[in-house]
Scaffold this active site. Structure first.
Site, PDB file in Angstrom:
ATOM      1  CE  LYS A  42     -62.722  72.832  12.241  1.00  0.00           C
ATOM      2  NZ  LYS A  42     -61.705  72.353  11.340  1.00  0.00           N
ATOM      3  CB  CYS A  43     -64.079  65.689  18.356  1.00  0.00           C
ATOM      4  SG  CYS A  43     -64.299  64.770  19.887  1.00  0.00           S
ATOM      5  N   GLY A  44     -61.145  65.230  19.581  1.00  0.00           N
ATOM      6  CA  GLY A  44     -60.123  64.220  19.841  1.00  0.00           C
ATOM      7  C   GLY A  44     -60.566  62.832  19.442  1.00  0.00           C
ATOM      8  CG  LEU A  45     -63.534  60.951  21.300  1.00  0.00           C
ATOM      9  CD1 LEU A  45     -64.884  60.732  21.978  1.00  0.00           C
ATOM     10  CD2 LEU A  45     -62.544  59.889  21.713  1.00  0.00           C
ATOM     11  CB  THR A  46     -62.303  63.624  14.660  1.00  0.00           C
ATOM     12  OG1 THR A  46     -63.066  64.665  15.292  1.00  0.00           O
ATOM     13  CG2 THR A  46     -62.553  63.656  13.166  1.00  0.00           C
TER      14      THR A  46
END
Length: 169
Positions: A42-46
């Site tokens: 659930k990360c912007g970098l996922t």
């Protein structure tokens, strides 16, 4: 790429569990090139999972693997159970590379694997604590860290691809 005196030892003798039970047995990667990445769902970098999987597909036949280490230390961005993480990675990004158990990468509960990794400097000279999800460590066939890449460095960047290819011969 930054080199070091390699006094932290090989990562191949560190024990860590597999995501869905058992052991990930790092010793099985002796003689292989491994890109270790702390991952989160659930990360912007996922979306980097896509690039990591393409690296896996591109180089797996040459003695390379990505090894994902789920971590929930950055704004709770990996809250899932082992089953939820495995399902998300498979269904959303088609991940085929191995994943370890959830682990802490910073602080008093830092996993021994990351104790071996954090002393290595990246290209900008950063050592120490993991800064965010998707920080990457390239491990040579001898189990030594040979490169560290920031979380923002895309898995298929020229820098990472060249480093991997250099180790694969």
């Amino acid at each position: 790429m930054t080199t070091t005196d390699h006094n932290n030892g090989s990562v191949l003798d560190v024990e860590i569990g597999a995501l869905q039970g058992g052991s990930a047995e790092l010793a099985q990667y002796a003689g292989k090139t491994v890109l270790i990445v702390n991952v989160a769902s659930k990360c912007g970098l996922t979306p980097q999972y896509s690039g990591l999987e393409r690296l896996q597909e591109r180089f797996a036949g040459q003695g390379f693997t990505v090894l994902g280490v789920p971590c929930n230390q950055f704004l709770g961005q990996e809250p899932g159970t082992a089953e939820e993480i495995a399902e998300f990675c498979s269904a959303t990004y088609g991940v085929t590379f191995p994943l370890t158990e959830k682990a802490e990468v910073n602080g008093e509960g830092r996993h021994p694997l990351y104790e071996r990794l954090v002393g290595f400097a990246d290209g900008e000279g950063h050592t120490g604590d993991i800064r965010w999800n998707f920080e990457k460590f390239l491990i040579g066939p001898d189990g030594q860290v040979v490169a560290r890449f920031s979380p923002q460095t895309e898995p298929e960047s020229a820098e990472i691809v060249a480093a991997v290819e250099g180790l694969l011969g």
